[in-house]
Design a protein around this motif. Structure first.
Motif, PDB file in Angstrom:
ATOM      1  N   THR A   1       0.624  -0.890   0.134  1.00  0.00           N
ATOM      2  CA  THR A   1       0.085   0.073  -0.225  1.00  0.00           C
ATOM      3  C   THR A   1       1.015   1.332  -0.114  1.00  0.00           C
ATOM      4  N   ASP A   2       2.414   1.041  -0.121  1.00  0.00           N
ATOM      5  CA  ASP A   2       2.863   2.258  -0.195  1.00  0.00           C
ATOM      6  C   ASP A   2       3.141   3.360  -0.954  1.00  0.00           C
ATOM      7  N   THR A   3       2.547   4.860  -0.858  1.00  0.00           N
ATOM      8  CA  THR A   3       2.396   5.490  -1.528  1.00  0.00           C
ATOM      9  C   THR A   3       2.709   6.744  -1.162  1.00  0.00           C
ATOM     10  N   SER A   4       4.293   6.517  -0.903  1.00  0.00           N
ATOM     11  CA  SER A   4       5.250   7.350  -0.243  1.00  0.00           C
ATOM     12  C   SER A   4       5.724   8.133  -1.264  1.00  0.00           C
ATOM     13  N   SER A   5       6.117   7.491  -2.642  1.00  0.00           N
ATOM     14  CA  SER A   5       5.900   8.121  -4.192  1.00  0.00           C
ATOM     15  C   SER A   5       4.890   7.975  -5.161  1.00  0.00           C
ATOM     16  N   ASN A   6       4.710   8.709  -6.258  1.00  0.00           N
ATOM     17  CA  ASN A   6       3.418   8.613  -7.502  1.00  0.00           C
ATOM     18  C   ASN A   6       3.764   8.309  -8.219  1.00  0.00           C
ATOM     19  N   ASN A   7       5.937   7.715  -8.507  1.00  0.00           N
ATOM     20  CA  ASN A   7       5.962   7.290  -9.895  1.00  0.00           C
ATOM     21  C   ASN A   7       6.091   5.818 -10.437  1.00  0.00           C
ATOM     22  N   LEU A   8       5.931   5.307 -11.143  1.00  0.00           N
ATOM     23  CA  LEU A   8       5.449   3.647 -11.270  1.00  0.00           C
ATOM     24  C   LEU A   8       7.135   3.042 -11.686  1.00  0.00           C
ATOM     25  N   PHE A   9       7.814   4.092 -11.283  1.00  0.00           N
ATOM     26  CA  PHE A   9       9.058   3.391 -11.342  1.00  0.00           C
ATOM     27  C   PHE A   9      10.288   3.668  -9.809  1.00  0.00           C
ATOM     28  N   SER A  10       9.454   4.511  -8.869  1.00  0.00           N
ATOM     29  CA  SER A  10       9.829   3.848  -8.006  1.00  0.00           C
ATOM     30  C   SER A  10       9.554   3.352  -6.765  1.00  0.00           C
ATOM     31  N   PRO A  11      10.683   2.529  -6.103  1.00  0.00           N
ATOM     32  CA  PRO A  11      10.261   1.614  -5.185  1.00  0.00           C
ATOM     33  C   PRO A  11       9.504   2.241  -3.569  1.00  0.00           C
TER      34      PRO A  11
ATOM     35  N   PHE B   1       6.251   3.550  -4.633  1.00  0.00           N
ATOM     36  CA  PHE B   1       4.847   3.052  -4.974  1.00  0.00           C
ATOM     37  C   PHE B   1       4.298   1.776  -5.692  1.00  0.00           C
ATOM     38  N   TRP B   2       3.680   1.764  -4.802  1.00  0.00           N
ATOM     39  CA  TRP B   2       3.933  -0.042  -4.895  1.00  0.00           C
ATOM     40  C   TRP B   2       2.865  -0.257  -6.338  1.00  0.00           C
ATOM     41  N   ALA B   3       2.412   0.526  -6.625  1.00  0.00           N
ATOM     42  CA  ALA B   3       2.311   0.211  -8.709  1.00  0.00           C
ATOM     43  C   ALA B   3       3.756   0.543  -9.294  1.00  0.00           C
ATOM     44  N   SER B   4       5.159   0.077  -8.784  1.00  0.00           N
ATOM     45  CA  SER B   4       6.572  -0.466  -8.992  1.00  0.00           C
ATOM     46  C   SER B   4       6.331  -1.260  -8.984  1.00  0.00           C
TER      47      SER B   4
ATOM     48  N   VAL C   1       1.583   6.731 -17.562  1.00  0.00           N
ATOM     49  CA  VAL C   1       0.619   5.250 -16.793  1.00  0.00           C
ATOM     50  C   VAL C   1       1.040   3.495 -17.459  1.00  0.00           C
ATOM     51  N   HIS C   2       0.014   2.797 -16.951  1.00  0.00           N
ATOM     52  CA  HIS C   2       0.532   1.877 -17.448  1.00  0.00           C
ATOM     53  C   HIS C   2      -0.589   1.745 -18.512  1.00  0.00           C
ATOM     54  N   THR C   3      -0.034  -0.046 -19.163  1.00  0.00           N
ATOM     55  CA  THR C   3      -1.194   0.073 -19.952  1.00  0.00           C
ATOM     56  C   THR C   3      -2.598  -1.183 -19.525  1.00  0.00           C
ATOM     57  N   VAL C   4      -3.382  -1.738 -19.707  1.00  0.00           N
ATOM     58  CA  VAL C   4      -4.408  -1.919 -19.235  1.00  0.00           C
ATOM     59  C   VAL C   4      -4.138  -3.573 -19.319  1.00  0.00           C
ATOM     60  N   VAL C   5      -4.104  -3.549 -17.932  1.00  0.00           N
ATOM     61  CA  VAL C   5      -3.200  -5.962 -18.504  1.00  0.00           C
ATOM     62  C   VAL C   5      -4.401  -6.849 -17.579  1.00  0.00           C
TER      63      VAL C   5
ATOM     64  N   ARG D   1      -4.247   4.679 -12.628  1.00  0.00           N
ATOM     65  CA  ARG D   1      -3.287   4.404 -13.511  1.00  0.00           C
ATOM     66  C   ARG D   1      -2.865   3.368 -14.483  1.00  0.00           C
ATOM     67  N   GLY D   2      -4.171   3.251 -15.143  1.00  0.00           N
ATOM     68  CA  GLY D   2      -4.075   1.806 -16.029  1.00  0.00           C
ATOM     69  C   GLY D   2      -4.213   0.111 -15.487  1.00  0.00           C
ATOM     70  N   ILE D   3      -3.626  -0.097 -13.955  1.00  0.00           N
ATOM     71  CA  ILE D   3      -3.531  -0.962 -12.750  1.00  0.00           C
ATOM     72  C   ILE D   3      -5.096  -1.992 -12.490  1.00  0.00           C
ATOM     73  N   LEU D   4      -5.112  -2.325 -13.664  1.00  0.00           N
ATOM     74  CA  LEU D   4      -6.613  -3.691 -13.181  1.00  0.00           C
ATOM     75  C   LEU D   4      -6.214  -4.593 -11.852  1.00  0.00           C
ATOM     76  N   LEU D   5      -7.101  -4.518 -11.111  1.00  0.00           N
ATOM     77  CA  LEU D   5      -6.571  -5.308  -9.847  1.00  0.00           C
ATOM     78  C   LEU D   5      -8.432  -6.127  -9.331  1.00  0.00           C
ATOM     79  N   ASP D   6      -8.294  -6.552  -7.984  1.00  0.00           N
ATOM     80  CA  ASP D   6      -9.191  -7.273  -7.532  1.00  0.00           C
ATOM     81  C   ASP D   6     -10.012  -6.113  -6.817  1.00  0.00           C
ATOM     82  N   GLY D   7      -9.063  -5.716  -5.434  1.00  0.00           N
ATOM     83  CA  GLY D   7      -9.042  -5.161  -5.347  1.00  0.00           C
ATOM     84  C   GLY D   7      -8.162  -3.550  -4.811  1.00  0.00           C
ATOM     85  N   TYR D   8      -8.343  -2.583  -4.407  1.00  0.00           N
ATOM     86  CA  TYR D   8      -7.397  -1.283  -4.148  1.00  0.00           C
ATOM     87  C   TYR D   8      -7.472  -0.638  -2.536  1.00  0.00           C
TER      88      TYR D   8
END
Length: 603
Positions: free
Chosen positions: A123-133, A135-138, A208-212, A262-269
């Motif tokens: 759940t880390d949101t210390s950053s908003n960068n897809l390439f930063s550790p 940010f959970w989305a990385s 944004v990430h492509t929807v996978v 951000r294009g990330i398709l999940l079951d839960g956020y």
């Protein structure tokens, strides 16, 4: 002495019990996966049995009538079989039957209900960068990107939504100048940023990430389905590890994914306290086809047979079974004269159960590769039919209308038919080995890169599978294809890392668009790399041949039944046979002679 146990607890049975067991060899079945089983028998309603089976004698006993796992049959100290006991009915006695080495009710569940891998990203949101550790989305990005190159449980090949136009255009033939990110969502499953060789899309301020939609490998489906009860997974090595299944559905798919998620398709956020983690399960994306049916159809695809083996299963190709020289001598077990007859050969029906448009007689232009089709000059009348030898595909290439006469020429490509199915045959009957599966259908389409600071939209072209359907409607069954990793497109966009651009390719055959041969397996049926040559030819010849059929009584002991291997040949009076069926009765203190049906093995 007969003994029956349920999870180690003895089961009371009547002294005059007649336990009739049936062994059926799955090698001879093309429509189902049989298991060893018994005919119906009854157990006495002793207090011990009633308690063991959850009081089936009571009116509120609905949950008593079910499969009871962990059931074992012993004779003396030898465990003959294990599996489940199915309690069906209670009147004066407990009516039940045995099923061995089971396909459980859970394994009959739809694919989307089979337990599969959980992917959690924190759940880390210390950053908003897809390439930063920080940010959970990385973590999500780092999960998806390597699937281009490794043998992960799933991959993310590009798939075009058939017939979907570019958004926000007044004329569908206009050359687009904007909305590149949104177009990836509208027109594609798993769009790939080919210029930068990543699944992260365009724009530098907040990418944004492509929807996978993850496409699971057949190897992984077998791992999840059998859950450690399979000796060797046939889809885990060699060319078969390339087979993947499409996933085209998710209940949370929507057109706001790029702006909100951000294009990330999940079951839960985790945002807004919705869930304690950002996560998805792989099965969430999958069709409604029952797991056991998919296993059956994939085994038919490669002419393989699944056998009971203790508490689990063994899978062997039919070609290996036929070629095996290991036999067991049964001459001393025969106790009566044999009834000998002839088993007629059967025609062998192969191809796909789902319709795959074929190619009729064609007299026209032929080229070697899809690249040559792409570059082929269209005549003045505006279209031409072209047959591609590598991929055995017939295409129509036509000039696309222009919204502005000053626009450059663009082309449309329509796949008319392919050589994936079987050759036409007048014999529609016979031994049906057509898997109820559908290979992916290919198309030639545009991809792009968008640079809002300078060039706007720059278009390229690639060769990708197509999907016709709705991503919010769960399909009944998946399509299948071969995943070939990163392969070359037709184009090189400005500033690209590779020339031509690379993208994740899934096809039904073993050639890329440039005519490069990608291994020895194609999902076409005929031809030197096809399913018939790779897997089916020996089994087809066996099914088509006349064979001796023998029925007789044989004296089998408890060890014979414990060690019964239905894939192994039996030697009898100078010939080798396969066991087709055994019918044997076990009483309290005796194993009766078995009636055995045998079919000639070596032709």
């Amino acid at each position: 002495m007969l003994k029956m146990l349920l999870k180690g607890v003895p089961v009371n049975y009547p002294p005059d019990i007649s336990l009739n067991l049936i062994y059926e060899n799955p090698f001879f079945f093309n429509d189902r996966i049989p298991s060893n089983h018994s005919l119906n028998f009854v157990l006495p309603p002793t207090n011990h049995n009633l308690k063991l089976f959850n009081r089936p004698d009571r009116m509120n006993s609905f949950n008593s009538f079910k499969e009871y796992d962990g059931f074992e049959i012993y004779f003396g100290t030898v465990r003959i079989l294990s599996g489940v006991l199915v309690v069906q009915e209670f009147e004066r006695d407990i009516k039940c039957f045995f099923r061995g080495s089971v396909i459980t009710d859970g394994m009959r569940s739809p694919l989307f209900q089979l337990p599969m891998t959980y992917y959690g990203f924190g759940t880390d949101t210390s950053s908003n960068n897809l390439f930063s550790p920080d940010f959970w989305a990385s973590g999500y990005r780092e999960l998806i990107q390597p699937t281009l190159f490794n043998n992960s449980d799933f991959c993310a090949p590009v798939m075009r939504i058939a017939g979907e136009p570019w958004p926000y255009l007044n004329n569908p033939n206009e050359i687009p100048k904007s909305a590149g990110n949104f177009a990836t969502l509208k027109q594609y499953i798993n769009f790939f940023n080919a210029r930068e060789e990543q699944y992260v899309l365009f724009g530098s301020s907040s990418p944004v990430h492509t929807v996978v939609f993850p496409f699971p490998r057949a190897r992984y489906i077998f791992e999840a389905f059998f859950d450690g009860r399979l000796d060797v997974n046939p889809f885990a090595s060699g060319e078969l590890q390339k087979i993947v299944l499409s996933s085209t559905y998710h209940p949370r798919y929507n057109e706001s994914l790029l702006s909100i998620r951000r294009g990330i398709l999940l079951d839960g956020y985790s945002s807004g306290g919705e869930a304690p983690d950002n996560f998805f399960y792989l099965n969430s994306f999958l069709p409604s086809l029952p797991g056991n049916e998919l296993v059956r159809e994939l085994l038919k695809l490669v002419a393989a047979t699944m056998f009971p083996s203790g508490n689990g299963f063994r899978i062997r190709t039919n070609a290996d079974i036929l070629a095996d020289t290991d036999v067991v001598n049964w001459d001393a077990k025969r106790i009566n004269r044999l009834a000998i007859s002839k088993r007629e050969g059967q025609s062998y029906a192969y191809g796909y159960g789902q319709a795959t448009p074929g190619i009729e007689e064609f007299d026209g232009v032929e080229v070697d590769s899809v690249l040559e089709l792409f570059n082929y000059q269209v005549p003045s009348e505006g279209e031409i039919d072209v047959y591609v030898r590598d991929t055995k595909e017939l295409w129509t290439k036509r000039l696309r209308e222009k919204a502005d006469p000053a626009d450059p020429q663009r082309f449309l490509f329509e796949l008319k038919g392919s050589g994936l199915g079987a050759a036409p045959s007048e014999d529609a009957g016979g031994f049906d080995m057509k898997p109820n599966l559908e290979p992916v259908r290919m198309g030639i389409h545009e991809y792009w890169h968008e640079d809002s600071n300078s060039n706007g939209i720059e278009l390229g072209s690639w060769y990708v599978p197509e999907f016709t359907g709705n991503r919010l409607t769960r399909p009944e069954r998946p399509q299948i294809g071969l995943f070939h990793g990163a392969r070359e497109s037709f184009s090189t966009l400005t500033g690209s890392q590779s020339s031509p651009n690379l993208y994740p390719l899934m096809t039904p055959h073993n050639y890329d668009a440039h005519g490069n041969r990608l291994g020895d397996l194609s999902l076409e049926w005929e031809g030197p790399d096809g399913l018939l040559a790779n897997f089916h030819s020996a089994y087809r010849d066996y099914i088509a041949a006349e064979k001796r059929f023998i029925r007789g009584l044989f004296l089998l002991n408890a060890l014979d039944l414990k060690n019964m291997n239905l894939s192994r040949k039996v030697y009898l009076r100078g010939m080798n046979f396969f066991i087709e069926r055994i019918n044997i009765t076990i009483r309290q203190k005796k194993i009766e002679p078995a009636q055995v049906d045998l079919v000639q093995a070596d032709l």
